[in-house]
Design a protein around this motif. Structure first.
Motif, PDB file in Angstrom:
ATOM      1  N   THR A 290      11.416   9.786  30.156  1.00 54.34           N
ATOM      2  CA  THR A 290      10.851  11.001  30.730  1.00 54.34           C
ATOM      3  C   THR A 290      10.216  11.840  29.632  1.00 54.34           C
ATOM      4  N   ARG A 301      12.531  17.630  33.325  1.00 53.14           N
ATOM      5  CA  ARG A 301      13.585  16.787  32.764  1.00 53.14           C
ATOM      6  C   ARG A 301      14.897  16.893  33.526  1.00 53.14           C
ATOM      7  N   ASP A 305      16.898  13.717  34.838  1.00 61.75           N
ATOM      8  CA  ASP A 305      18.279  13.464  34.403  1.00 61.75           C
ATOM      9  C   ASP A 305      19.195  13.234  35.605  1.00 61.75           C
ATOM     10  N   HIS A 306      18.970  14.009  36.674  1.00 64.08           N
ATOM     11  CA  HIS A 306      19.766  13.864  37.893  1.00 64.08           C
ATOM     12  C   HIS A 306      19.632  12.436  38.455  1.00 64.08           C
ATOM     13  N   ARG A 309      21.286   9.811  36.116  1.00 66.72           N
ATOM     14  CA  ARG A 309      22.743   9.753  36.256  1.00 66.72           C
ATOM     15  C   ARG A 309      23.142   9.062  37.556  1.00 66.72           C
ATOM     16  N   HIS A 315      18.657   6.109  29.755  1.00 66.48           N
ATOM     17  CA  HIS A 315      17.603   7.117  29.865  1.00 66.48           C
ATOM     18  C   HIS A 315      17.331   7.812  28.533  1.00 66.48           C
ATOM     19  N   THR A 317      14.443  10.831  26.622  1.00 69.86           N
ATOM     20  CA  THR A 317      13.445  11.873  26.868  1.00 69.86           C
ATOM     21  C   THR A 317      12.736  12.254  25.571  1.00 69.86           C
TER      22      THR A 317
END
Length: 630
Positions: A290, A301, A305-306, A309, A315, A317
Motif C-alpha cells: 500500500t 493506509r 491495514d484493516h 489483517r 503487508h 506500506t
C-alpha cells in the motif's frame, strides 16, 4: 510481460538490419531485463525483450513454429493458455514448450485470425506468416498492453510496445501533433486515436491490423467490442452469485506464475475484493502493499491495514511526499507522451514497493468503468433524469443563465459548487459527460491557448470523440453510453497506460482480474439498478462482496488514488509552477498565453483558485516536450 518491436517492408522485401531492430528493443530494457532476441528475414525483422514469468527456460522469443512458417513476438499473458493448449493437443498439435507463446502459433495455424477470440488475456503481438508474406498485429480486447506503429520514409512500417522504440528508428521524423496537444490539455492524456508525435498511431483496444507485402498500409479492424444493448433478467441474488464466481475464476487464472506473486491493496472495494479472492485460493499469505500520503485526508493506509489483517496478508506500506517530485523526470521518460494523471507517482511507488518481493502483482483496475463506480456516473445518471423533464429549448436558456450567474466556488464544499452543474444541465448528456471526464473545459482552454495555436488546430476539440463514442454506443441507457465511452477512451488512454508504464518501469507485471472480458460483458448486461442504486455505485459488486468484506470497506466514500498536488503547489512546488510560464520550453513554443499561465500559478499559490491539476499538467507537458523535441 515483455517488450516487442519490429520492421516490415510493405513494398518489397528489402533486407532488415538486425542491429536496427536491436536498437529499438534496447530503447526499453525495463520491459524485459531477462533477455532479448531478434529474428530477421527478407523484408521483416522482429525483436523481443523478456521479463520471464511462465516457462522460464523455454519461452525465448521471437518464436517460430516447427517448420518456421510462422514467427511471433509477443507481449502479455494468455491466462487460459492451458485450456487452449489442451484443445490443440486433442486436435493433433505437438508442443515443444510449456508456456503460452507457442499456443499463439498453433492456435493461428488451426483457426487463423479467429484464434484471438479464444484467448483470455492481455496481449499485443506481431505474427509473421511466411506463406502470405504478411504481418498480423493484434491488441487485446480492452487495451491492457500497448502497441505503437508508424510508416516511415523508406516504405516500411515500424512498431513497438512503447513510443521510445519507434523513436530509436532513425527514419522516424520528430514533429509534434498539435491536435494531440489539445487532446492532452483537455483530457490529461493523449488518447489511443492520437499521438503526440505526428504520423505515429496506436493500435486500438480490441483491434488488429494485417500488413501485406505489395499492398498499401490498411486501416485497423475491430475484432472485439462490448455491448450494453442486452439486459439480464436474472434475479439479483443469482447475479450476485454469478459475479462472485466470475471474479473468483478471473483471479485464479491470474495467479498462475512461475515467479513470486502479490497484490496492490488500497483498502478500496476493488483491490480489497481481489485480495479476498486471492486469500481464499492461496496456500500461503498473500503479499500485499500500500502507498500512503503525508496528507491525512487522502491517506487510505488505515483501510488497507484493516483488509490486510482480515486476510492475514504479508503487508508492507510506503509514504509518498513532496520529496518524490524528484521522480517526475523519470516518470515522464517512461510515459514518452505527456501524461497528467498525478496518481502515476504513487503508482510508480507502489510498483517499486511490490517489485522488491514479487514479479507479478494483481490490481483492482477496471471495476469502476465496468460496474459504474465513479462519481461522474452517478452525476450523469441523475443529470439525464433531470434533462428528460425539460425540453432542450427550455433547459438550455434556463440552466445556461443560472450557470453564468452562479459564482465559481472551488473552495466551497462540493454541494455548494453548483455552477458546473447548471452549466452541464444546459447542454446535452454527451457534452456534459465529455466535460465531466476531462481535465479542462473548452472555455479555460480558449483563455490558455495563443491565437496562432488555436488557429492551427482548425476547430479540433478533444471532447468530440467522447460524444461520438456515446452516440455510437451499442446501448439502451445514457449510463450505458457513458460507461461505453469510458471503456473505449478513458480506460486504455489513462488507467491502463498508467499501470502498464509504471509497472514496466520497475520490471513488474501487473494483472487486472476485474478486466477479465467475461466480467466486463457480464457487467454490461446488468440492469442500471444493479449498477447504481440510490447514491451507491457498483451496487451489485458491493452487495455480492458483503460476505467477504467489512461494511466500512464496501460502503465508505470513494477516495481514489489521489495525489495531493494542490497542496504541494502552494508549498514545496510553488516555484516549479511559476517557472512553467517563464523560460520553460513550453513557454518558448508560443502555444499558450504566458500571462494566463502566470496568473494560474499566482492564483493557485494565493488560494484564490484550485489550479493544481492544470499546473501539474503544464509542468508534465513541458518536460515531455523537452525530451521528445528539445
Amino acid at each position: 510481460m515483455c517488450g516487442i518491436a519490429g520492421i516490415f517492408h510493405l513494398e518489397t522485401a528489402k533486407p532488415v538490419d538486425p542491429a536496427r531492430v536491436q536498437g529499438m528493443i534496447d530503447a526499453m530494457p525495463h520491459r524485459g531485463p531477462d533477455g532479448t532476441g531478434v529474428w530477421t528475414a527478407p523484408g521483416v525483422g522482429l525483436g523481443h525483450c523478456r521479463l520471464s514469468i511462465i516457462d522460464l527456460a523455454g519461452g525465448a522469443q521471437p518464436m517460430a513454429n516447427q517448420d518456421a512458417s510462422l514467427i511471433v513476438t509477443y507481449n502479455g499473458e494468455i491466462y487460459n493458455f492451458a485450456e487452449v493448449r489442451a484443445e490443440l493437443v486433442a486436435l493433433g498439435h505437438k508442443f515443444r514448450t510449456t508456456g503460452d507463446t507457442e499456443v499463439i502459433l498453433h492456435a493461428y495455424r488451426q483457426w487463423g485470425e479467429a484464434c484471438v477470440e479464444r484467448f483470455n488475456g492481455m496481449f499485443a503481438f506481431a505474427l509473421y506468416d511466411v506463406a502470405t508474406q504478411s504481418l498480423w498485429l493484434v491488441r487485446d480486447r480492452l487495451g491492457v498492453k500497448p502497441l505503437y506503429y508508424a510508416q516511415v520514409s523508406d516504405g516500411s512500417v515500424i512498431f513497438g510496445s512503447e513510443l521510445k522504440a519507434l523513436l530509436a528508428h532513425p527514419l522516424l521524423r520528430r514533429a509534434p501533433d498539435l491536435s494531440a496537444v489539445e487532446d492532452y490539455i483537455a483530457l490529461g492524456y493523449v488518447p489511443d486515436d492520437a499521438c503526440i508525435v505526428a504520423g505515429v498511431k496506436k493500435l486500438g483496444a480490441g483491434e488488429h491490423l494485417r500488413l501485406v507485402r505489395g499492398r498499401a498500409l490498411a486501416s485497423p479492424k475491430r475484432w472485439w467490442d462490448v455491448s450494453f444493448a442486452d439486459r439480464s433478467t436474472a434475479k439479483p441474488t443469482t447475479l450476485a452469485e454469478e459475479l462472485v464466481a466470475l471474479m473468483r475464476d478471473a483471479v485464479k487464472l491470474r495467479m498462475v506464475a512461475d515467479v513470486p506473486l502479490g497484490a496492490f491493496l488500497s483498502g478500496g472495494v476493488d483491490s480489497s475484493s481481489v485480495v479476498a479472492m486471492m486469500a481464499e485460493q492461496s496456500p500461503r499469505a498473500v503479499k500485499t502493499c500500500t502507498i500512503g500520503f503525508d496528507v491525512e485526508s487522502l491517506d487510505e493506509r488505515g483501510y488497507a491495514d484493516h483488509v490486510a489483517r482480515r486476510f492475514a496478508t504479508d503487508h508492507r506500506t510506503r509514504i509518498v511526499s513532496p520529496d518524490d517530485y524528484g521522480l517526475l523526470d523519470r516518470i515522464v521518460g517512461h510515459f514518452d507522451e505527456p501524461f497528467a494523471d498525478a496518481s502515476a507517482l504513487p503508482t510508480y511507488r507502489v510498483c517499486e514497493l511490490a517489485r522488491e518481493e514479487v514479479t507479478v502483482a494483481l490490481s483492482g483496475d477496471g471495476a469502476d468503468e465496468a460496474f459504474a463506480g465513479y462519481r461522474r456516473h452517478l452525476f450523469q445518471h441523475r443529470g439525464e433524469g433531470l434533462r428528460s423533464l425539460l425540453p432542450q429549448g427550455l433547459r438550455g436558456p434556463l440552466f445556461g443563465a443560472l450557470g453564468r450567474a452562479y459564482p465559481k466556488a472551488d473552495w466551497a464544499p462540493r454541494f455548494l459548487r453548483a455552477k458546473s452543474t447548471f452549466q452541464e444541465l444546459a447542454i446535452s448528456g454527451g457534452e456534459a459527460y465529455a466535460r465531466a471526464v476531462g481535465f479542462t473545459t473548452p472555455e479555460l482552454r480558449a483563455r490558455l491557448y495563443g491565437a496562432e495555436f488555436a488557429r492551427s488546430i482548425s476547430g479540433h476539440r478533444a471532447e468530440d470523440r467522447i460524444v461520438a463514442a456515446m452516440d455510437a454506443a451499442p446501448a439502451r441507457d445514457p449510463l450505458d453510453r457513458a460507461q461505453y465511452a469510458d471503456l473505449k477512451i478513458w480506460l486504455p488512454g489513462d488507467i491502463l497506460t498508467k499501470t502498464d508504464r509504471m509497472s514496466m518501469a520497475v520490471s513488474l507485471e501487473a494483472r487486472e482480474p476485474l478486466l477479465d472480458y467475461r466480467l466486463v460483458e457480464f457487467a454490461a448486461r446488468l440492469p442500471v439498478s444493479q449498477r447504481i442504486h440510490g447514491n451507491t455505485g457498483k451496487y451489485l459488486m458491493k452487495r455480492a462482496m458483503e460476505p467477504h468484506l467489512p461494511h466500512n470497506i464496501l460502503y465508505r466514500g470513494k477516495m481514489g488514488f489521489v495525489t495531493p498536488i494542490a497542496q504541494w503547489f502552494r508549498a514545496a512546488l510553488a516555484d516549479e509552477a511559476a517557472a512553467v510560464a517563464d523560460g520553460s520550453m513550453l513557454a518558448r513554443t508560443g502555444w499558450f498565453d504566458r500571462t494566463t499561465m502566470a496568473k494560474l500559478a499566482q492564483d493557485h499559490k494565493a488560494g484564490r483558485a484550485d489550479h493544481g491539476r492544470l499546473l501539474w499538467q503544464l509542468l508534465v507537458l513541458d518536460k515531455s516536450l523537452a525530451r521528445l523535441f528539445g
